[in-house]
Write an enzyme that holds these catalytic residues in place. Sequence first.
Site, PDB file in Angstrom:
ATOM      1  CE1 TYR A   1      -2.920   3.338   0.817  1.00 24.15           C
ATOM      2  CE2 TYR A   1      -1.653   3.493   2.830  1.00 24.15           C
ATOM      3  CZ  TYR A   1      -2.513   4.055   1.919  1.00 24.15           C
ATOM      4  OH  TYR A   1      -2.763   5.295   2.130  1.00 24.15           O
TER       5      TYR A   1
ATOM      6  N   PRO B   1       0.889  15.087   2.398  1.00 19.83           N
ATOM      7  CG  PRO B   1      -1.023  15.568   1.019  1.00 19.83           C
ATOM      8  CD  PRO B   1       0.427  15.940   1.351  1.00 19.83           C
TER       9      PRO B   1
ATOM     10  CB  SER C   1      -4.391  12.708   4.256  1.00 19.35           C
ATOM     11  OG  SER C   1      -5.101  12.174   3.450  1.00 19.35           O
TER      12      SER C   1
ATOM     13  CE1 TYR D   1      -6.970  12.946  -2.781  1.00 18.64           C
ATOM     14  CE2 TYR D   1      -7.231  11.827  -0.873  1.00 18.64           C
ATOM     15  CZ  TYR D   1      -6.394  12.188  -1.982  1.00 18.64           C
ATOM     16  OH  TYR D   1      -5.238  11.699  -2.171  1.00 18.64           O
TER      17      TYR D   1
ATOM     18  CB  THR E   1      -5.237  16.738  -3.666  1.00 16.29           C
ATOM     19  OG1 THR E   1      -4.453  16.671  -2.655  1.00 16.29           O
ATOM     20  CG2 THR E   1      -4.945  15.320  -4.467  1.00 16.29           C
TER      21      THR E   1
ATOM     22  CE  LYS F   1       0.252  16.032  -2.744  1.00 14.08           C
ATOM     23  NZ  LYS F   1      -0.559  14.962  -3.188  1.00 14.08           N
TER      24      LYS F   1
ATOM     25  CG  HIS G   1      -1.488  11.246  -5.648  1.00 16.10           C
ATOM     26  ND1 HIS G   1      -2.771  12.413  -5.527  1.00 16.10           N
ATOM     27  CD2 HIS G   1      -1.796  10.283  -4.887  1.00 16.10           C
ATOM     28  CE1 HIS G   1      -3.156  11.824  -4.609  1.00 16.10           C
ATOM     29  NE2 HIS G   1      -2.718  10.570  -4.018  1.00 16.10           N
TER      30      HIS G   1
ATOM     31  NE  ARG H   1      -0.245   6.037  -3.028  1.00 18.88           N
ATOM     32  CZ  ARG H   1       0.140   5.164  -2.368  1.00 18.88           C
ATOM     33  NH1 ARG H   1       1.225   4.407  -2.615  1.00 18.88           N
ATOM     34  NH2 ARG H   1      -1.058   4.656  -1.718  1.00 18.88           N
TER      35      ARG H   1
ATOM     36  CG  ASP I   1       4.485  15.485  -4.064  1.00 22.46           C
ATOM     37  OD1 ASP I   1       4.286  15.206  -5.150  1.00 22.46           O
ATOM     38  OD2 ASP I   1       3.400  15.814  -3.371  1.00 22.46           O
ATOM     39  CB  SER I   2       6.452  12.783  -7.399  1.00 20.14           C
ATOM     40  OG  SER I   2       4.991  13.019  -7.101  1.00 20.14           O
ATOM     41  N   GLY I   3       8.945  11.414  -5.506  1.00 16.41           N
ATOM     42  CA  GLY I   3      10.213  10.943  -5.915  1.00 16.41           C
ATOM     43  C   GLY I   3      11.633  11.241  -5.225  1.00 16.41           C
TER      44      GLY I   3
ATOM     45  NE  ARG J   1       5.392   5.033  -3.123  1.00 12.77           N
ATOM     46  CZ  ARG J   1       5.105   5.743  -3.808  1.00 12.77           C
ATOM     47  NH1 ARG J   1       5.611   7.191  -4.112  1.00 12.77           N
ATOM     48  NH2 ARG J   1       3.927   5.610  -4.690  1.00 12.77           N
TER      49      ARG J   1
HETATM   50  N1  FMN Z   1      -1.952  12.634  -1.533  1.00 10.08           N
HETATM   51  C1  FMN Z   1      -2.771  13.440  -1.302  1.00 10.08           C
HETATM   52  O1  FMN Z   1      -2.999  14.461  -1.704  1.00 10.08           O
HETATM   53  N2  FMN Z   1      -3.713  12.722  -0.308  1.00 10.08           N
HETATM   54  C2  FMN Z   1      -3.396  11.588   0.286  1.00 10.08           C
HETATM   55  O2  FMN Z   1      -4.292  11.012   1.161  1.00 10.08           O
HETATM   56  C3  FMN Z   1      -2.489  10.997  -0.008  1.00 10.08           C
HETATM   57  N3  FMN Z   1      -2.129   9.568   0.374  1.00 10.08           N
HETATM   58  C4  FMN Z   1      -0.975   8.978   0.178  1.00 10.08           C
HETATM   59  C5  FMN Z   1      -1.023   7.583   0.756  1.00 10.08           C
HETATM   60  C6  FMN Z   1       0.496   7.130   0.405  1.00 10.08           C
HETATM   61  C7  FMN Z   1       0.662   5.753   1.154  1.00 10.08           C
HETATM   62  C8  FMN Z   1       1.549   7.677  -0.613  1.00 10.08           C
HETATM   63  C9  FMN Z   1       2.765   6.882  -0.833  1.00 10.08           C
HETATM   64  C10 FMN Z   1       1.126   8.850  -1.160  1.00 10.08           C
HETATM   65  C11 FMN Z   1      -0.198   9.442  -0.822  1.00 10.08           C
HETATM   66  N4  FMN Z   1      -0.311  10.548  -1.435  1.00 10.08           N
HETATM   67  C12 FMN Z   1      -1.524  11.498  -1.206  1.00 10.08           C
HETATM   68  C13 FMN Z   1       0.425  11.345  -2.389  1.00 10.08           C
HETATM   69  C14 FMN Z   1       1.780  12.068  -1.408  1.00 10.08           C
HETATM   70  O3  FMN Z   1       0.901  13.340  -1.028  1.00 10.08           O
HETATM   71  C15 FMN Z   1       2.787  12.740  -2.321  1.00 10.08           C
HETATM   72  O4  FMN Z   1       2.326  13.341  -3.662  1.00 10.08           O
HETATM   73  C16 FMN Z   1       3.563  11.536  -3.038  1.00 10.08           C
HETATM   74  O5  FMN Z   1       3.835  10.566  -2.057  1.00 10.08           O
HETATM   75  C17 FMN Z   1       4.879  11.699  -3.409  1.00 10.08           C
HETATM   76  O6  FMN Z   1       5.414  10.974  -3.969  1.00 10.08           O
HETATM   77  P1  FMN Z   1       6.900  10.046  -3.232  1.00 10.08           P
HETATM   78  O7  FMN Z   1       6.217   9.273  -2.058  1.00 10.08           O
HETATM   79  O8  FMN Z   1       7.437   9.034  -4.139  1.00 10.08           O
HETATM   80  O9  FMN Z   1       7.814  11.024  -2.587  1.00 10.08           O
END
Ligand code: FMN
Length: 378
Positions: free
Chosen positions: A26, A79, A108, A131, A156, A250, A274, A277, A303-305, A327
Amino acid sequence: QLKDAFSVEDFRKRAKNFLPKMVFDYLEGGSEGEAGLSRNVNAFGKWNFVPRRLTDVSECSLETTLLGKGYSLPFYLSPTGLNGLIRPDGDRLLAQAAAKAGIPFVLSTASNLSIEDIAASGDGERWFQLYVLHRDIAKTMCQRALTAGYEALILTVDVPVNGYRERDMRNRFALPATYGLRTLADGFMHPRWSINFLRSGTPKLRNFETLEAPSPEAQAALMKRQMDASFDWDALRRLREWWPKKLMVKGVLRAEDAVQCAACGVDALIVSNHGARQLDGTISPLEVLAEIASSVQIPILLDSGIRRGADALTSLCLGATTVGLGRATLYALASDGQRGVERCLEILTDELKRGMALLGASNITQLDHTLVRRSNWA
Ligand code: FMN
Protein backbone atom coordinates in the site's frame (compact mmCIF):
# COMPACT_ATOMS: atom_id res chain seq x y z
CA GLN A 1 19.23 -0.31 15.17
CA LEU A 2 18.30 3.21 14.16
CA LYS A 3 21.96 4.21 14.10
CA ASP A 4 22.46 1.78 11.20
CA ALA A 5 20.19 3.85 8.93
CA PHE A 6 22.23 6.20 6.75
CA SER A 7 19.87 6.90 3.88
CA VAL A 8 16.21 6.83 2.92
CA GLU A 9 16.94 3.56 1.12
CA ASP A 10 18.03 2.05 4.45
CA PHE A 11 14.67 3.05 5.91
CA ARG A 12 12.92 1.54 2.90
CA LYS A 13 14.58 -1.81 3.59
CA ARG A 14 13.72 -1.59 7.27
CA ALA A 15 10.09 -0.77 6.42
CA LYS A 16 9.93 -3.72 4.06
CA ASN A 17 11.10 -6.03 6.83
CA PHE A 18 8.82 -4.53 9.43
CA LEU A 19 5.52 -4.26 7.58
CA PRO A 20 3.29 -7.08 6.35
CA LYS A 21 3.49 -7.29 2.57
CA MET A 22 -0.04 -5.94 2.21
CA VAL A 23 0.77 -2.76 4.14
CA PHE A 24 4.20 -2.28 2.53
CA ASP A 25 2.58 -2.66 -0.90
CA TYR A 26 0.00 0.00 0.00
CA LEU A 27 2.82 2.37 0.98
CA GLU A 28 5.17 1.56 -1.87
CA GLY A 29 2.87 0.78 -4.75
CA GLY A 30 2.03 2.83 -7.79
CA SER A 31 -0.81 2.49 -10.25
CA GLU A 32 -1.28 0.03 -13.11
CA GLY A 33 2.10 -1.21 -14.46
CA GLU A 34 3.99 1.09 -12.06
CA ALA A 35 6.27 2.54 -14.75
CA GLY A 36 5.89 5.91 -13.04
CA LEU A 37 7.54 4.80 -9.81
CA SER A 38 11.04 4.40 -11.18
CA ARG A 39 10.55 7.28 -13.61
CA ASN A 40 9.88 9.67 -10.73
CA VAL A 41 13.00 8.58 -8.87
CA ASN A 42 15.22 8.35 -11.97
CA ALA A 43 14.18 11.79 -13.22
CA PHE A 44 16.59 13.34 -10.71
CA GLY A 45 19.52 11.38 -12.11
CA LYS A 46 19.01 13.01 -15.52
CA TRP A 47 20.21 16.30 -14.07
CA ASN A 48 23.84 16.87 -13.18
CA PHE A 49 25.25 19.54 -10.92
CA VAL A 50 27.63 22.16 -12.29
CA PRO A 51 29.33 23.46 -9.11
CA ARG A 52 30.48 27.00 -8.55
CA ARG A 53 34.00 27.07 -7.03
CA LEU A 54 35.82 29.28 -4.51
CA THR A 55 32.74 30.59 -2.80
CA ASP A 56 32.61 30.87 1.00
CA VAL A 57 30.49 27.93 2.15
CA SER A 58 31.76 27.80 5.73
CA GLU A 59 28.20 28.51 6.94
CA CYS A 60 25.36 26.99 4.93
CA SER A 61 21.82 27.98 5.78
CA LEU A 62 18.82 25.95 4.67
CA GLU A 63 16.33 28.56 5.81
CA THR A 64 13.65 29.34 3.32
CA THR A 65 10.69 31.65 2.97
CA LEU A 66 7.32 30.55 1.70
CA LEU A 67 4.37 32.91 1.40
CA GLY A 68 5.94 35.42 3.75
CA LYS A 69 6.88 32.91 6.46
CA GLY A 70 10.32 31.63 7.36
CA TYR A 71 11.05 27.90 7.73
CA SER A 72 14.21 26.23 8.94
CA LEU A 73 14.30 23.75 6.05
CA PRO A 74 12.93 23.53 2.52
CA PHE A 75 10.93 20.37 3.31
CA TYR A 76 7.38 19.61 4.36
CA LEU A 77 5.59 16.33 5.02
CA SER A 78 3.19 15.54 2.16
CA PRO A 79 -0.33 14.39 2.94
CA THR A 80 -0.69 10.62 3.09
CA GLY A 81 -3.82 8.69 3.99
CA LEU A 82 -3.96 5.73 6.39
CA ASN A 83 -0.81 6.62 8.29
CA GLY A 84 -2.33 4.83 11.27
CA LEU A 85 -2.00 1.56 9.41
CA ILE A 86 1.72 2.06 9.09
CA ARG A 87 2.10 2.93 12.80
CA PRO A 88 -0.58 3.46 15.42
CA ASP A 89 -1.09 7.23 15.74
CA GLY A 90 1.07 7.67 12.64
CA ASP A 91 -0.42 11.10 11.86
CA ARG A 92 0.53 12.41 15.29
CA LEU A 93 4.05 10.94 15.16
CA LEU A 94 4.66 12.55 11.77
CA ALA A 95 3.20 15.88 12.92
CA GLN A 96 5.40 15.91 16.00
CA ALA A 97 8.55 15.03 14.08
CA ALA A 98 7.74 17.80 11.58
CA ALA A 99 7.15 20.30 14.39
CA LYS A 100 10.52 19.41 15.93
CA ALA A 101 12.23 20.02 12.61
CA GLY A 102 10.34 23.30 12.11
CA ILE A 103 8.58 22.20 8.93
CA PRO A 104 4.88 21.94 8.04
CA PHE A 105 2.90 18.72 8.32
CA VAL A 106 0.01 18.17 5.94
CA LEU A 107 -2.91 16.17 7.31
CA SER A 108 -4.74 14.13 4.67
CA THR A 109 -8.52 14.07 4.38
CA ALA A 110 -8.08 10.29 4.69
CA SER A 111 -6.20 10.51 8.00
CA ASN A 112 -6.65 8.18 10.94
CA LEU A 113 -6.60 10.95 13.51
CA SER A 114 -9.05 13.79 13.15
CA ILE A 115 -8.36 17.39 12.20
CA GLU A 116 -8.94 18.32 15.84
CA ASP A 117 -6.80 15.49 17.29
CA ILE A 118 -3.81 16.68 15.28
CA ALA A 119 -4.41 20.32 16.15
CA ALA A 120 -4.32 19.34 19.82
CA SER A 121 -1.19 17.21 19.52
CA GLY A 122 1.31 20.03 20.06
CA ASP A 123 2.44 23.06 18.13
CA GLY A 124 3.99 23.15 14.74
CA GLU A 125 2.52 24.31 11.49
CA ARG A 126 -0.31 22.25 10.03
CA TRP A 127 -1.86 22.33 6.60
CA PHE A 128 -5.01 20.45 5.69
CA GLN A 129 -5.28 18.46 2.44
CA LEU A 130 -8.71 18.35 0.90
CA TYR A 131 -10.30 15.64 -1.20
CA VAL A 132 -13.71 16.74 -2.38
CA LEU A 133 -16.17 13.87 -2.01
CA HIS A 134 -19.09 16.25 -1.88
CA ARG A 135 -18.94 20.05 -1.82
CA ASP A 136 -20.94 20.34 1.41
CA ILE A 137 -18.68 17.84 3.14
CA ALA A 138 -15.64 19.69 1.85
CA LYS A 139 -16.96 22.95 3.25
CA THR A 140 -17.63 21.40 6.65
CA MET A 141 -14.14 19.89 6.79
CA CYS A 142 -12.49 23.14 5.77
CA GLN A 143 -14.44 25.02 8.42
CA ARG A 144 -13.19 22.53 10.98
CA ALA A 145 -9.61 23.01 9.77
CA LEU A 146 -10.06 26.76 10.01
CA THR A 147 -11.43 26.57 13.55
CA ALA A 148 -8.62 24.20 14.54
CA GLY A 149 -5.99 26.71 13.37
CA TYR A 150 -4.62 25.05 10.21
CA GLU A 151 -2.56 27.56 8.26
CA ALA A 152 -3.21 26.44 4.71
CA LEU A 153 -5.50 24.34 2.59
CA ILE A 154 -4.07 21.99 -0.03
CA LEU A 155 -6.62 21.06 -2.67
CA THR A 156 -5.59 17.81 -4.39
CA VAL A 157 -6.74 17.90 -8.01
CA ASP A 158 -5.26 14.72 -9.47
CA VAL A 159 -7.83 12.35 -8.01
CA PRO A 160 -11.12 12.88 -9.86
CA VAL A 161 -11.27 9.09 -9.69
CA ASN A 162 -9.02 6.74 -7.77
CA GLY A 163 -5.91 5.36 -9.46
CA TYR A 164 -5.93 1.64 -10.17
CA ARG A 165 -3.47 0.10 -7.70
CA GLU A 166 -3.02 -3.49 -8.72
CA ARG A 167 -0.95 -4.47 -5.70
CA ASP A 168 -3.83 -3.46 -3.45
CA MET A 169 -6.27 -5.44 -5.60
CA ARG A 170 -4.11 -8.56 -5.53
CA ASN A 171 -3.62 -8.27 -1.77
CA ARG A 172 -7.39 -7.73 -1.26
CA PHE A 173 -6.33 -4.60 0.60
CA ALA A 174 -9.40 -3.15 2.31
CA LEU A 175 -10.47 -1.43 5.51
CA PRO A 176 -11.78 -2.82 7.73
CA ALA A 177 -9.30 -5.62 7.03
CA THR A 178 -10.60 -8.94 5.81
CA TYR A 179 -8.78 -11.84 7.35
CA GLY A 180 -8.01 -14.52 4.81
CA LEU A 181 -5.38 -17.16 5.41
CA ARG A 182 -2.84 -15.14 3.47
CA THR A 183 -3.46 -12.00 5.54
CA LEU A 184 -3.10 -13.93 8.76
CA ALA A 185 0.14 -15.56 7.62
CA ASP A 186 1.43 -12.16 6.51
CA GLY A 187 0.65 -10.75 9.96
CA PHE A 188 2.22 -13.74 11.66
CA MET A 189 5.47 -13.18 9.77
CA HIS A 190 5.59 -9.54 10.92
CA PRO A 191 4.86 -9.85 14.62
CA ARG A 192 6.06 -6.41 15.75
CA TRP A 193 3.65 -4.68 13.38
CA SER A 194 0.87 -7.15 14.26
CA ILE A 195 1.21 -6.56 18.00
CA ASN A 196 0.86 -2.80 17.42
CA PHE A 197 -2.14 -3.44 15.20
CA LEU A 198 -3.86 -5.74 17.67
CA ARG A 199 -3.27 -3.27 20.51
CA SER A 200 -4.57 -0.23 18.69
CA GLY A 201 -7.27 -1.83 16.52
CA THR A 202 -8.15 -1.16 12.88
CA PRO A 203 -7.51 2.50 12.10
CA LYS A 204 -10.61 4.51 11.24
CA LEU A 205 -11.04 7.43 8.86
CA ARG A 206 -11.62 9.82 11.74
CA ASN A 207 -12.43 12.90 9.69
CA PHE A 208 -15.40 11.10 8.20
CA GLU A 209 -16.44 9.48 11.43
CA THR A 210 -16.61 12.75 13.28
CA LEU A 211 -18.54 14.38 10.46
CA GLU A 212 -22.23 15.08 10.40
CA ALA A 213 -23.15 14.93 6.75
CA PRO A 214 -25.03 18.09 5.94
CA SER A 215 -27.51 16.51 3.47
CA PRO A 216 -28.73 13.08 2.28
CA GLU A 217 -26.68 13.47 -0.94
CA ALA A 218 -23.61 14.27 1.11
CA GLN A 219 -24.33 11.25 3.30
CA ALA A 220 -24.53 9.03 0.19
CA ALA A 221 -21.22 10.42 -1.14
CA LEU A 222 -19.63 9.76 2.21
CA MET A 223 -20.81 6.17 2.20
CA LYS A 224 -19.48 5.53 -1.32
CA ARG A 225 -16.17 7.29 -0.61
CA GLN A 226 -16.10 8.53 -4.16
CA MET A 227 -14.66 11.81 -5.30
CA ASP A 228 -16.72 14.60 -6.80
CA ALA A 229 -15.38 14.19 -10.34
CA SER A 230 -17.26 17.31 -11.49
CA PHE A 231 -15.02 19.67 -9.49
CA ASP A 232 -13.77 22.26 -12.02
CA TRP A 233 -12.35 25.78 -12.33
CA ASP A 234 -15.64 27.37 -11.24
CA ALA A 235 -15.62 25.21 -8.15
CA LEU A 236 -12.04 26.27 -7.45
CA ARG A 237 -13.01 29.94 -7.75
CA ARG A 238 -15.86 29.41 -5.27
CA LEU A 239 -13.53 27.60 -2.87
CA ARG A 240 -11.11 30.52 -3.16
CA GLU A 241 -13.91 32.95 -2.31
CA TRP A 242 -14.73 31.40 1.01
CA TRP A 243 -11.40 29.88 2.18
CA PRO A 244 -9.72 32.89 3.80
CA LYS A 245 -6.21 31.53 4.44
CA LYS A 246 -3.48 30.28 2.11
CA LEU A 247 -4.72 27.99 -0.66
CA MET A 248 -2.44 25.64 -2.60
CA VAL A 249 -3.37 23.32 -5.46
CA LYS A 250 -1.63 19.93 -5.53
CA GLY A 251 -1.19 17.89 -8.69
CA VAL A 252 -0.55 20.55 -11.35
CA LEU A 253 1.64 19.41 -14.26
CA ARG A 254 0.88 21.92 -17.06
CA ALA A 255 1.98 25.54 -17.27
CA GLU A 256 -1.43 26.65 -18.57
CA ASP A 257 -3.13 25.11 -15.49
CA ALA A 258 -0.59 26.86 -13.29
CA VAL A 259 -1.41 30.19 -14.93
CA GLN A 260 -5.13 29.58 -14.47
CA CYS A 261 -4.64 28.65 -10.80
CA ALA A 262 -2.74 31.87 -10.23
CA ALA A 263 -5.53 33.81 -11.95
CA CYS A 264 -8.04 32.15 -9.58
CA GLY A 265 -6.12 33.54 -6.60
CA VAL A 266 -4.34 30.34 -5.60
CA ASP A 267 -1.33 31.20 -3.40
CA ALA A 268 1.04 28.36 -4.33
CA LEU A 269 1.18 25.23 -6.48
CA ILE A 270 2.38 21.73 -5.79
CA VAL A 271 3.84 20.15 -8.91
CA SER A 272 3.17 16.47 -8.27
CA ASN A 273 2.01 13.26 -9.93
CA HIS A 274 0.83 11.85 -6.61
CA GLY A 275 3.89 9.63 -6.31
CA ALA A 276 2.87 7.73 -9.48
CA ARG A 277 -0.30 6.47 -7.83
CA GLN A 278 -2.80 7.95 -10.28
CA LEU A 279 -2.36 7.73 -14.07
CA ASP A 280 0.63 5.53 -14.78
CA GLY A 281 2.84 7.03 -17.46
CA THR A 282 2.22 10.57 -16.21
CA ILE A 283 5.22 12.82 -16.67
CA SER A 284 7.54 13.16 -13.72
CA PRO A 285 7.02 16.51 -11.92
CA LEU A 286 10.72 17.32 -12.17
CA GLU A 287 10.48 17.36 -15.96
CA VAL A 288 7.92 20.18 -15.97
CA LEU A 289 9.14 22.05 -12.91
CA ALA A 290 11.24 24.72 -14.63
CA GLU A 291 8.59 25.39 -17.26
CA ILE A 292 5.87 25.80 -14.63
CA ALA A 293 8.05 27.87 -12.31
CA SER A 294 8.81 30.32 -15.10
CA SER A 295 5.16 30.62 -16.13
CA VAL A 296 3.82 32.03 -12.84
CA GLN A 297 4.89 34.38 -10.06
CA ILE A 298 3.50 32.27 -7.20
CA PRO A 299 5.70 29.81 -5.26
CA ILE A 300 6.09 26.28 -6.57
CA LEU A 301 6.39 23.23 -4.35
CA LEU A 302 7.32 19.80 -5.70
CA ASP A 303 6.87 16.23 -4.58
CA SER A 304 7.15 12.72 -6.11
CA GLY A 305 10.37 10.78 -5.92
CA ILE A 306 12.40 12.77 -3.38
CA ARG A 307 14.71 10.22 -1.75
CA ARG A 308 17.92 12.24 -1.23
CA GLY A 309 19.01 15.71 -0.26
CA ALA A 310 20.43 15.93 -3.79
CA ASP A 311 16.90 15.46 -5.21
CA ALA A 312 15.74 18.41 -3.14
CA LEU A 313 18.78 20.37 -4.31
CA THR A 314 18.02 19.73 -7.98
CA SER A 315 14.39 20.77 -7.41
CA LEU A 316 15.39 23.98 -5.65
CA CYS A 317 17.80 24.83 -8.49
CA LEU A 318 15.01 24.31 -11.01
CA GLY A 319 12.57 26.63 -9.29
CA ALA A 320 10.93 24.86 -6.34
CA THR A 321 10.67 26.79 -3.08
CA THR A 322 10.33 23.69 -0.93
CA VAL A 323 9.80 19.95 -1.49
CA GLY A 324 7.35 17.42 -0.09
CA LEU A 325 8.33 14.10 1.44
CA GLY A 326 5.90 11.23 1.02
CA ARG A 327 7.26 7.68 1.04
CA ALA A 328 10.68 8.80 2.33
CA THR A 329 9.39 9.67 5.80
CA LEU A 330 6.71 6.96 5.73
CA TYR A 331 9.42 4.27 5.49
CA ALA A 332 11.01 5.73 8.62
CA LEU A 333 7.66 5.98 10.37
CA ALA A 334 7.00 2.32 9.62
CA SER A 335 10.24 0.94 10.96
CA ASP A 336 11.13 3.36 13.74
CA GLY A 337 8.18 5.60 14.59
CA GLN A 338 8.70 9.27 15.43
CA ARG A 339 12.42 8.84 16.16
CA GLY A 340 12.80 7.27 12.74
CA VAL A 341 11.10 10.20 11.04
CA GLU A 342 13.30 12.62 12.96
CA ARG A 343 16.42 10.68 11.93
CA CYS A 344 15.25 10.51 8.33
CA LEU A 345 14.79 14.29 8.31
CA GLU A 346 18.26 14.72 9.81
CA ILE A 347 19.76 12.54 7.08
CA LEU A 348 18.00 14.47 4.30
CA THR A 349 18.99 17.77 5.92
CA ASP A 350 22.65 16.74 6.15
CA GLU A 351 22.62 15.52 2.56
CA LEU A 352 21.12 18.79 1.37
CA LYS A 353 23.50 20.93 3.40
CA ARG A 354 26.54 19.00 2.22
CA GLY A 355 25.24 19.14 -1.34
CA MET A 356 24.85 22.91 -1.17
CA ALA A 357 28.38 23.36 0.13
CA LEU A 358 29.79 21.14 -2.61
CA LEU A 359 27.75 23.00 -5.20
CA GLY A 360 29.09 26.34 -3.97
CA ALA A 361 25.94 27.85 -2.45
CA SER A 362 25.76 29.05 1.14
CA ASN A 363 22.03 29.69 1.17
CA ILE A 364 18.92 28.75 -0.73
CA THR A 365 18.61 32.05 -2.57
CA GLN A 366 21.92 31.29 -4.32
CA LEU A 367 20.46 28.19 -5.97
CA ASP A 368 19.48 28.65 -9.60
CA HIS A 369 19.18 26.78 -12.88
CA THR A 370 22.80 27.51 -13.88
CA LEU A 371 23.90 25.04 -11.19
CA VAL A 372 22.28 22.07 -12.94
CA ARG A 373 22.37 20.79 -16.48
CA ARG A 374 20.37 18.04 -18.10
CA SER A 375 22.72 15.26 -19.00
CA ASN A 376 23.08 14.24 -22.63
CA TRP A 377 24.42 10.88 -21.52
CA ALA A 378 21.46 9.49 -19.56
N1 FMN B 1 -1.83 12.65 -1.57
C1 FMN B 1 -2.91 13.35 -1.18
O1 FMN B 1 -3.11 14.47 -1.65
N2 FMN B 1 -3.77 12.82 -0.24
C2 FMN B 1 -3.59 11.58 0.31
O2 FMN B 1 -4.38 11.15 1.13
C3 FMN B 1 -2.48 10.83 -0.12
N3 FMN B 1 -2.24 9.59 0.39
C4 FMN B 1 -1.07 8.93 0.06
C5 FMN B 1 -0.79 7.69 0.69
C6 FMN B 1 0.42 7.06 0.42
C7 FMN B 1 0.73 5.76 1.11
C8 FMN B 1 1.35 7.64 -0.48
C9 FMN B 1 2.67 6.97 -0.75
C10 FMN B 1 1.06 8.83 -1.11
C11 FMN B 1 -0.16 9.49 -0.85
N4 FMN B 1 -0.45 10.74 -1.43
C12 FMN B 1 -1.58 11.42 -1.06
C13 FMN B 1 0.53 11.38 -2.34
C14 FMN B 1 1.57 12.18 -1.54
O3 FMN B 1 1.02 13.33 -0.97
C15 FMN B 1 2.73 12.62 -2.45
O4 FMN B 1 2.21 13.30 -3.56
C16 FMN B 1 3.57 11.43 -2.91
O5 FMN B 1 3.75 10.52 -1.86
C17 FMN B 1 4.92 11.88 -3.43
O6 FMN B 1 5.65 10.80 -3.97
P1 FMN B 1 6.80 10.03 -3.17
O7 FMN B 1 6.15 9.39 -2.00
O8 FMN B 1 7.28 9.01 -4.14
O9 FMN B 1 7.84 11.02 -2.80
